[in-house]
Design an enzyme around this catalytic site. Sequence first.
Site, PDB file in Angstrom:
ATOM      1  N   TYR A   1       7.258   3.571 -75.164  1.00  0.00           N
ATOM      2  CA  TYR A   1       7.979   4.369 -74.153  1.00  0.00           C
ATOM      3  C   TYR A   1       7.008   4.874 -73.087  1.00  0.00           C
ATOM      4  O   TYR A   1       7.263   4.755 -71.876  1.00  0.00           O
ATOM      5  CB  TYR A   1       8.664   5.529 -74.867  1.00  0.00           C
ATOM      6  CG  TYR A   1       9.614   6.345 -74.039  1.00  0.00           C
ATOM      7  CD1 TYR A   1      10.960   6.024 -73.951  1.00  0.00           C
ATOM      8  CD2 TYR A   1       9.163   7.478 -73.352  1.00  0.00           C
ATOM      9  CE1 TYR A   1      11.838   6.801 -73.211  1.00  0.00           C
ATOM     10  CE2 TYR A   1      10.036   8.255 -72.610  1.00  0.00           C
ATOM     11  CZ  TYR A   1      11.373   7.913 -72.538  1.00  0.00           C
ATOM     12  OH  TYR A   1      12.234   8.684 -71.795  1.00  0.00           O
TER      13      TYR A   1
ATOM     14  N   SER B   1      10.139   9.795 -66.461  1.00  0.00           N
ATOM     15  CA  SER B   1      10.140  10.858 -67.467  1.00  0.00           C
ATOM     16  C   SER B   1       8.844  11.635 -67.308  1.00  0.00           C
ATOM     17  O   SER B   1       7.897  11.174 -66.655  1.00  0.00           O
ATOM     18  CB  SER B   1      10.177  10.202 -68.855  1.00  0.00           C
ATOM     19  OG  SER B   1       9.767  11.094 -69.861  1.00  0.00           O
TER      20      SER B   1
END
Length: 249
Positions: free
Chosen positions: A161, A148
């Site tokens: 995350y 990401s």
Amino acid sequence: MTAPSPLPGPHAPSLDLGGRTALVTGAAGGIGRACVLRLAAAGAKVRAVDRDAAGLSALAEPAAGLPGTVEAHVLDLTDLDAAEHAAAGTDILVNNAGLQLVRPLEEFPPDVFHTVLTVMLEAPFRLIRGALPHMYGQGWGRIVNISSVHGLRASAYKSAYVAAKHGLEGLSKTAALEGAAHGVTSNCVNPGYVRTPLVEQQLADQARAHGIPEERVLTEVLLQDTAVKRLIEPEDVAEAVAYLCGPHT
Ligand code: NAD
């Protein structure tokens, strides 16, 4: 697929993964689902892994008629031994499963932090570990890790995350170094915000954390630093994944 391929060009043949097996995690929805269908469209025999049995079943209809096949495999990736076992024998591994919780550090539940790291970092390690013997044995393998922008940059309130994605970057680079001599590549794909349930489900949390109404989250938080002010589509990400599974990487 073992014969050397010509360099890509304007008339290069489209991706052919006929005879290849692939495993995609987090396959029941969002980016994973798009990857399953893209790889099956290229002829691969895809094992679709997710804990969401209903979501996996829903793949049957769009997969019908594609050159490849899709086999559903219901598995919770927190079962790390089962994850490693499931990856044995695959030619292509797409580590995609993920989850998100938006919460300030001092309020972040330790058990959720642990689960996020397990699913998004330790499971990819175990899946790679399970896949490598077969890949090394045949001198060919493709590992694609869905990282990401948060593998490269941090955002407030996403400690687990961001930590998991930064770890995945390191894992992927190490796999690339170790795998190169065996014909195995390992790459990360680093999307910005993609139109998936994972993003849709965090709008309320983001609104609460930032103290703004939910309808302002997309433009004022998620897309604030994005040059192109739109969400990416899952199929856009799947196309990048497909390229990295081909002969030109
Ligand atoms: P999603 O929520 O639509 O899909 C994630 C899938 O992972 C779900 O099907 C879920 O059931 C599965 N999953 C979660 N925990 C699991 C577990 N313990 N065992 C098995 N399966 C499990 O999310 P998405 O947006 O498609 O995200 C896919 C990947 O893309 C994630 O790694 C995410 O971090 C990454 N990503 C997403 C975006 C985005 O904006 N959506 C941006 C960059 C990266």
